[in-house]
Design an enzyme around this catalytic site. Sequence first.
Site: not given
Ligand code: PLP
Length: 428
Positions: A157, A248, A277
């Site tokens: 994700f 990420d 986050k």
């Molecule tokens: C939540 C998340 C995103 C996206 O973040 P947003 O602030 O909602 O755009 C990207 N990568 C990972 C691993 C995430 O958990």
Amino acid sequence: MSLETLVQQHPITSESGSTLSSAFDADSFDAVVMSTYGRFPLALERGAGCRVWDTQGREYLDFVAGIATCTLGHAHPAMVEAVTRQMQKLHHVSNLYYIPEQGELAKWIVEHSCGDRVFFCNSGAEANEAAIKLARKYAHTVLQIERPIILTTHSSFHGRTLATITATGQPKYQKNFDPLVPGFHYVPYNDIAAVEAAISELDEGDYRVAAILIEPLQGEGGVRPGDVDYFQKLRQICDETGVLLIFDEVQVGMGRSGKLWGYEYLGVEPDIFTSAKGLGGGVPIGAMISKKFCDVFQPGEHASTFGGNPLACGVALAVCQTLEQENILHNVQQRGEQLRTGLRVLASKYPNHIVDVRGWGLINGMELKADIELTAGDVVTAAINEGLLLVPAGPKVIRFVPPLIVSEKEVDTALQIVDRVMASLTTL
Ligand SMILES: *Cc1c(COP(=O)(O)O)cnc(C)c1O
């Protein structure tokens, strides 16, 4: 404990002293807000520490934390102080000028990570977009690749913009949004042979793999930790081929894993990583951090109006400093152990329903059996009725991502509620 008992034990009163009991009108909300979310039937209006209260005055133990975001919980004094101070001093100016708070936050991140340079934006998706743009420019200008390919993994994700849903290896997030962004290719997670095969197969004509974008632990995709062996081989392959390794860290970073960055668990450093986050503790901020050698952006090539403004950076800096000064990582490790141990006891108590408990620090998943009717959504709904907020990570995994300041007693309470919920759901 029933909801009624919970409410009786924790009555909340407004400043005038009367009990709050205004019912929230979900229909008027839905009439004007786009239905991009399937929402649970409660409206939250107040929080303190790891607790939140809805508009009816019901109290909940918050093991969602805005999805792994409220690092210091709700209404933390350090955040209240930082927000107030910045608003009184300066909250927003353009990046056309130097912003001292931005420089200080970048310095903190650089001093506490393997990175050398930081770009600030406002979300995880934007941080990944920035990383994708940087990787493409690096590919064109340094690696001399005409058509760069970025490898990502199944069940990953990376966000909801067009490029990041393309990077996300889950068709359900891409459906009906095609044409997608070209230049991505997917491989199974924790499978090094697949990466080797992709790199050699995609080395044809002008196409070549330029970067690998991957989560150290897949959050949304079911709380799946990366294998140490796999990640070390990834690093080795990238070193040998010049392919950029991008992590990420949007969900697993900023202390959630019990270490500041998820990559510390794997003994492997990325060339680029992203954070969002937990970085601002709930105040919107994202960051893309790179090593010096792949710092290729020139003035004017990438930008964000809000990115790195004094308010977001001042608060994020307070979150970072609090994390360090109060040795919160130690708490994350201890509470994580306690939580997993407790969940494993429940897994052995409900062996026909729970198949696995896994995670790092305070990002943990409890997986339900695939061939039973019970879903993660059922467990989450039942837990809400018992005063505990949880969030699914896919159809069969229940995710536990409380604020990093969660106490021993709160973890115990959460475990007791999950036990009661499982007891009631499994006798149905
Ligand atoms: C939540 C998340 C995103 C996206 O973040 P947003 O602030 O909602 O755009 C990207 N990568 C990972 C691993 C995430 O958990």
